[in-house]
Structures are given as structure tokens and as C-alpha cells.
Write a protein that holds these residues in place. Structure first.
Motif, PDB file in Angstrom:
ATOM      1  N   LEU A  32       0.766  -1.203  -0.183  1.00  0.00           N
ATOM      2  CA  LEU A  32       0.004  -0.089   0.143  1.00  0.00           C
ATOM      3  C   LEU A  32       0.971   1.268   0.124  1.00  0.00           C
ATOM      4  N   ARG A  33       1.938   0.952   0.807  1.00  0.00           N
ATOM      5  CA  ARG A  33       2.940   2.386   0.841  1.00  0.00           C
ATOM      6  C   ARG A  33       3.601   2.725  -0.497  1.00  0.00           C
ATOM      7  N   MET A  35       2.020   2.135  -3.419  1.00  0.00           N
ATOM      8  CA  MET A  35       1.159   2.002  -4.392  1.00  0.00           C
ATOM      9  C   MET A  35       0.699   3.820  -4.697  1.00  0.00           C
ATOM     10  N   ARG A  40      -4.628   3.451  -4.013  1.00  0.00           N
ATOM     11  CA  ARG A  40      -5.027   3.014  -2.526  1.00  0.00           C
ATOM     12  C   ARG A  40      -6.273   3.145  -2.112  1.00  0.00           C
ATOM     13  N   LEU A  44      -8.735   0.373  -0.571  1.00  0.00           N
ATOM     14  CA  LEU A  44      -9.149   0.185   0.937  1.00  0.00           C
ATOM     15  C   LEU A  44     -10.626   0.203   1.127  1.00  0.00           C
TER      16      LEU A  44
END
Length: 55
Positions: A32-33, A35, A40, A44
Motif C-alpha cells: 500500500l505504501r 501504491m 490506494r 481500501l
């Protein structure tokens, strides 16, 4: 805030207390970091968005 027992991205069980508090496992958190913010947001869940008279 309650602890999550499964990763909100992949659904795998979370064993580490830090991962439970974060809601994602270490691999998914790293992905996720990496992307883009737009990607993101699409990934989510939006179930955690507060609702109430102020919205």
C-alpha cells in the motif's frame, strides 16, 4: 478503536498486535505504501467511514 483480526486488503489472519491495530499485514502495508494514492483509495474498504448528522 477495535482491533482487526483479518487483513483488510487480503483477508489473511493477523497475528501481530501492531498489524491488528493497523488493520493490514506487513506485506500488504508495504504494498500500500508503494501504491499511488488513487490506487490506494480504490483498494481500501470504505466501511470505516464515520456516518452521522454532521455529514
Amino acid at each position: 478503536m477495535s482491533e482487526v483480526r483479518r487483513c483488510t486488503v487480503c483477508g489473511r489472519p493477523l497475528r501481530d498486535p501492531v498489524s491488528r491495530a493497523r488493520g493490514t499485514g506487513p506485506v500488504c502495508a508495504r504494498k500500500l505504501r508503494e501504491m499511488s494514492p488513487k490506487a490506494r483509495r480504490q483498494l481500501l474498504p470504505v466501511d470505516d467511514v464515520p456516518t452521522g448528522p454532521y455529514l
